[in-house]
Every structure is written in C-alpha cells, then in structure tokens.
Design a protein around this motif. Structure first.
Motif, PDB file in Angstrom:
ATOM      1  N   THR A 164      44.665  38.859  39.745  1.00 47.71           N
ATOM      2  CA  THR A 164      44.430  39.506  38.273  1.00 47.71           C
ATOM      3  C   THR A 164      44.144  40.972  38.387  1.00 47.71           C
ATOM      4  N   ARG A 165      44.603  41.614  37.302  1.00 50.38           N
ATOM      5  CA  ARG A 165      44.188  42.997  37.502  1.00 50.38           C
ATOM      6  C   ARG A 165      43.024  43.334  36.516  1.00 50.38           C
ATOM      7  N   ILE A 166      42.131  44.229  37.318  1.00 49.27           N
ATOM      8  CA  ILE A 166      40.877  44.567  36.670  1.00 49.27           C
ATOM      9  C   ILE A 166      40.913  45.327  35.413  1.00 49.27           C
ATOM     10  N   ALA A 167      40.344  45.329  34.464  1.00 53.58           N
ATOM     11  CA  ALA A 167      40.574  46.230  33.418  1.00 53.58           C
ATOM     12  C   ALA A 167      39.941  47.390  33.667  1.00 53.58           C
ATOM     13  N   ASP A 168      40.527  48.738  33.092  1.00 52.21           N
ATOM     14  CA  ASP A 168      39.856  50.004  33.076  1.00 52.21           C
ATOM     15  C   ASP A 168      38.692  49.980  32.521  1.00 52.21           C
ATOM     16  N   GLY A 169      37.727  50.590  33.071  1.00 51.24           N
ATOM     17  CA  GLY A 169      36.255  50.748  32.603  1.00 51.24           C
ATOM     18  C   GLY A 169      35.308  49.764  33.336  1.00 51.24           C
ATOM     19  N   HIS A 177      42.981  41.983  41.879  1.00 50.11           N
ATOM     20  CA  HIS A 177      41.804  41.230  42.468  1.00 50.11           C
ATOM     21  C   HIS A 177      42.166  39.582  42.409  1.00 50.11           C
ATOM     22  N   LEU A 178      41.214  39.043  43.159  1.00 52.76           N
ATOM     23  CA  LEU A 178      41.190  37.394  43.220  1.00 52.76           C
ATOM     24  C   LEU A 178      40.669  36.816  41.813  1.00 52.76           C
ATOM     25  N   PRO A 179      41.241  35.892  41.294  1.00 51.89           N
ATOM     26  CA  PRO A 179      40.576  35.178  40.261  1.00 51.89           C
ATOM     27  C   PRO A 179      39.082  34.826  40.509  1.00 51.89           C
ATOM     28  N   GLY A 180      38.277  35.130  39.542  1.00 44.89           N
ATOM     29  CA  GLY A 180      36.892  34.488  39.761  1.00 44.89           C
ATOM     30  C   GLY A 180      35.957  35.315  38.946  1.00 44.89           C
ATOM     31  N   GLY A 181      34.598  35.025  39.255  1.00 45.14           N
ATOM     32  CA  GLY A 181      33.753  35.982  38.413  1.00 45.14           C
ATOM     33  C   GLY A 181      32.235  35.364  38.592  1.00 45.14           C
ATOM     34  N   GLY A 182      31.397  35.933  37.972  1.00 48.18           N
ATOM     35  CA  GLY A 182      30.002  35.458  37.952  1.00 48.18           C
ATOM     36  C   GLY A 182      29.822  34.136  37.488  1.00 48.18           C
ATOM     37  N   THR A 183      28.736  33.409  37.949  1.00 46.50           N
ATOM     38  CA  THR A 183      28.509  32.099  37.637  1.00 46.50           C
ATOM     39  C   THR A 183      27.402  32.235  36.371  1.00 46.50           C
ATOM     40  N   ASP A 184      27.575  31.439  35.381  1.00 49.04           N
ATOM     41  CA  ASP A 184      26.624  31.371  34.289  1.00 49.04           C
ATOM     42  C   ASP A 184      25.329  30.657  34.570  1.00 49.04           C
ATOM     43  N   PHE A 185      24.438  30.850  33.880  1.00 47.01           N
ATOM     44  CA  PHE A 185      23.219  29.981  33.928  1.00 47.01           C
ATOM     45  C   PHE A 185      23.426  28.511  33.681  1.00 47.01           C
ATOM     46  N   ALA A 253      38.765  36.238  25.861  1.00 41.38           N
ATOM     47  CA  ALA A 253      38.640  37.227  24.557  1.00 41.38           C
ATOM     48  C   ALA A 253      39.270  38.520  25.002  1.00 41.38           C
ATOM     49  N   ALA A 254      39.952  39.091  24.402  1.00 41.58           N
ATOM     50  CA  ALA A 254      40.457  40.752  24.446  1.00 41.58           C
ATOM     51  C   ALA A 254      39.031  41.620  24.554  1.00 41.58           C
ATOM     52  N   GLY A 255      39.202  42.572  25.468  1.00 47.15           N
ATOM     53  CA  GLY A 255      37.971  43.440  25.684  1.00 47.15           C
ATOM     54  C   GLY A 255      37.377  42.868  27.103  1.00 47.15           C
ATOM     55  N   GLY A 256      37.680  41.873  27.858  1.00 45.03           N
ATOM     56  CA  GLY A 256      36.968  41.272  28.850  1.00 45.03           C
ATOM     57  C   GLY A 256      37.524  42.235  30.184  1.00 45.03           C
ATOM     58  N   SER A 257      37.153  41.950  31.337  1.00 46.73           N
ATOM     59  CA  SER A 257      37.063  42.476  32.700  1.00 46.73           C
ATOM     60  C   SER A 257      38.609  42.174  33.076  1.00 46.73           C
ATOM     61  N   THR A 258      39.282  41.377  32.587  1.00 45.27           N
ATOM     62  CA  THR A 258      40.801  41.191  33.254  1.00 45.27           C
ATOM     63  C   THR A 258      41.881  41.648  32.395  1.00 45.27           C
ATOM     64  N   ALA A 259      42.668  42.390  32.806  1.00 49.29           N
ATOM     65  CA  ALA A 259      43.772  42.843  31.878  1.00 49.29           C
ATOM     66  C   ALA A 259      44.887  42.187  31.809  1.00 49.29           C
ATOM     67  N   GLU A 260      45.472  41.647  32.906  1.00 51.86           N
ATOM     68  CA  GLU A 260      46.419  40.581  33.237  1.00 51.86           C
ATOM     69  C   GLU A 260      46.544  39.818  34.554  1.00 51.86           C
ATOM     70  N   LEU A 274      45.248  46.790  45.833  1.00 51.00           N
ATOM     71  CA  LEU A 274      44.257  45.645  46.099  1.00 51.00           C
ATOM     72  C   LEU A 274      42.761  46.042  46.202  1.00 51.00           C
ATOM     73  N   THR A 275      41.943  45.231  45.548  1.00 53.87           N
ATOM     74  CA  THR A 275      40.678  45.289  46.201  1.00 53.87           C
ATOM     75  C   THR A 275      40.169  44.846  47.454  1.00 53.87           C
ATOM     76  N   GLU A 276      38.983  45.384  47.908  1.00 53.09           N
ATOM     77  CA  GLU A 276      38.810  44.956  49.395  1.00 53.09           C
ATOM     78  C   GLU A 276      38.769  43.662  49.557  1.00 53.09           C
ATOM     79  N   LEU A 277      38.013  42.943  48.800  1.00 55.58           N
ATOM     80  CA  LEU A 277      38.067  41.474  48.834  1.00 55.58           C
ATOM     81  C   LEU A 277      39.381  40.773  48.911  1.00 55.58           C
ATOM     82  N   THR A 278      40.206  41.472  48.020  1.00 54.11           N
ATOM     83  CA  THR A 278      41.674  40.473  48.195  1.00 54.11           C
ATOM     84  C   THR A 278      42.340  41.221  49.218  1.00 54.11           C
ATOM     85  N   ARG A 279      42.518  42.081  50.059  1.00 54.48           N
ATOM     86  CA  ARG A 279      42.945  42.775  50.991  1.00 54.48           C
ATOM     87  C   ARG A 279      42.480  41.766  52.380  1.00 54.48           C
ATOM     88  N   ASP A 280      41.101  41.672  52.315  1.00 53.33           N
ATOM     89  CA  ASP A 280      40.449  41.076  53.341  1.00 53.33           C
ATOM     90  C   ASP A 280      40.873  39.405  53.555  1.00 53.33           C
TER      91      ASP A 280
END
Length: 286
Positions: A164-169, A177-185, A253-260, A274-280
C-alpha cells in the motif's frame, strides 16, 4: 515465559500498588515511549525478578480487556516472549507493582489466582474477564502518540507481494508499505489485521505465521495538517497468504492514510520507494 530445566515457570505477584494485588502474572510490563519491545521485556524482567535474560523467541501476541477496580476499562496489547536466564539472583521488586517473584512448579499455577492472559498462556483455567459492552473508538492522536499495530507480509500463490502507498501528509507519505495499521479498542491483533487488510487493499487473507516484532520511533513525525505527533509505533508482523487475490483497491473512506494498493512481483517491489518495515520484511524472506 521463562521456564527452568525441571519445567517450573517464573511468576510475579501483584503488589498493593498494582490494579490486582495478590494476583500472579508472567513478568513484564509497559513499553516506554520510544523503547523497543525487546528492550522492554529484558528491562522489566530484571526490575521484577532481579534476573537478566536473553530472548529466545516470540511465542504469541495477545490483546484483552479488563475492568479495573475504579470501574474503567483497560485494553492491553501483550507480546509474549520466551526468555532464558543468563545471570542475576532471584530478587523481588521493591516499591513497584509486584512484590514477589517465584519459580512455580508446572502443576501449581492453577492453584494460584492468575491474570487471565497468564492463565491462557500457561493453559490453565481462570476466571473469565468480565464482558464489556459498548462501542469504543480510537482517540485522535495529539502530542505524544504510541500505537500498537498489526501488519501483513501478504503474498499470493504466484509469489507476488501486496503493498500500500502511504498518503501524503502522513508519516512516510509517498512510500510503499505493508498493509496493516493500529488496533482499535477491544480488538485483537488478528482481527485488526483482517480489518485493515480489507480496508486498505480489498483482499481477504489467512494468517500463516508470526514473522516478528519491531518498532519505529520518530519524534519529529508530522501528521495530517502538519501536526507534530512524536510518533512511536510498536509493530507485529504476520505472514499472510491471500488464496483468491483480486485487483487491489482501497475501500476505506477517502482522506485516510492509504492512497493506493497494488500487487507487485519481488523484482518490481525492489524498485519502489519502500518503508524500512517493508524493506526489512522483504529482505528476511529473500
């Protein structure tokens, strides 16, 4: 998890300063801001038991909810390591959240009050965690941010890797980057990974293994709209296979951290920023 040659396991007892006095647990504790989880478990083990250890491996990753004595609900993400004692002398912690450390014979843990996660890891019965009702969201990041995330090294039968490509900002904007993200409560790492995988790539996969644990500390990170985050993310990496791959597409939804999102051969991925996590992750798997 630390066992002796005869199978005894080392446990610590909660002190009067802990949320659950008199209840036993595996040694360990919270990750300081910017600290690698590997360093945390070595530090906490020494503080609570007086023993120095080396890490032998990562056993599992867990999450649980507990109702604290004041009525609030605490979500804990837990990385369970296997460790081996290398030195020191068994000494209980003083003026901390534990007050006793003991080697407990293999048949004895079930005779003691145990935190539910400890009972689960040891494979013994315990009182269930009180069910928690309601809907909980994830707080908006402000100032210092520490997140616990689950990520996938996801591949298909042809050996392609899903990125996945991280969105600008966002931290790392423009990098793949590798797909994934933070765990919710209230969410386990596995459920968070399944949710994030679909939201970011529209794919459904199956976890086949635990690939490792890492972290990234970026005190100069800027979030959306240039807001400083003092960003610290603890990351669990899973190996995932996607049995029925489709064209990858972002469904959140649009405006999230993933661009494509897209599938790539290993050769194609090697030519991307690539992000360092992806390279590693790709480097460890060739």
């Amino acid at each position: 998890m630390c066992r002796s040659a005869d199978g005894a396991v080392l446990l610590t007892r909660g002190s009067g300063l802990s949320a659950f006095p008199g209840v036993w647990s595996l040694p360990g504790g919270g990750i300081d801001h910017g600290e690698h989880p590997d360093d945390t478990v070595v530090r906490e083990f020494a503080e609570e038991t007086g023993l120095t250890v080396r890490i032998a491996g990562v056993r599992t990753v867990l999450a649980d909810l507990a109702r604290l004595p004041d009525g609030t609900i605490e979500h804990s993400d837990r990385i369970i390591y296997d460790v081996v004692v290398t030195g020191g002398e068994l000494t209980p912690e003083t003026a901390g959240t534990s007050d006793l450390a003991e080697w407990v014979a293999a048949a004895d843990p079930a005779q003691r009050p145990l935190l539910p996660f400890t009972a689960g890891v040891l494979g013994v019965g315990s009182e269930p965690i009180e069910p928690v009702e309601g809907s909980f969201g994830t707080p908006e990041p402000t100032g210092r941010v520490q997140r616990f995330g689950a990520y996938a090294l996801a591949t298909d039968a042809a050996g392609r890797v899903l990125l996945t490509r991280i969105a600008d900002g966002y931290p790392g904007g423009g990098h793949w980057h590798l797909p994934g993200g933070g765990t919710d409560f209230g969410e386990t790492p596995e459920r968070a990974l399944a949710r994030e995988l679909y939201e970011e790539t529209s794919q459904r996969g199956r976890i086949t293994g635990l690939a490792g644990v890492s972290h990234r500390y970026d005190p100069a990170a800027l979030g959306p709209e240039g807001v400083p985050l003092d960003w610290h993310v603890i990351r669990v990496l899973y190996q995932v296979t996607v049995p029925e791959p489709t064209v990858a597409a972002v469904t959140e939804a649009a405006g999230g951290s993933t661009a494509e999102a897209a599938w790539f051969t290993r050769e194609e991925a090697g030519n991307l920023p690539l992000t360092e996590l992806t390279r590693d992750a790709l480097g460890r798997t060739g």
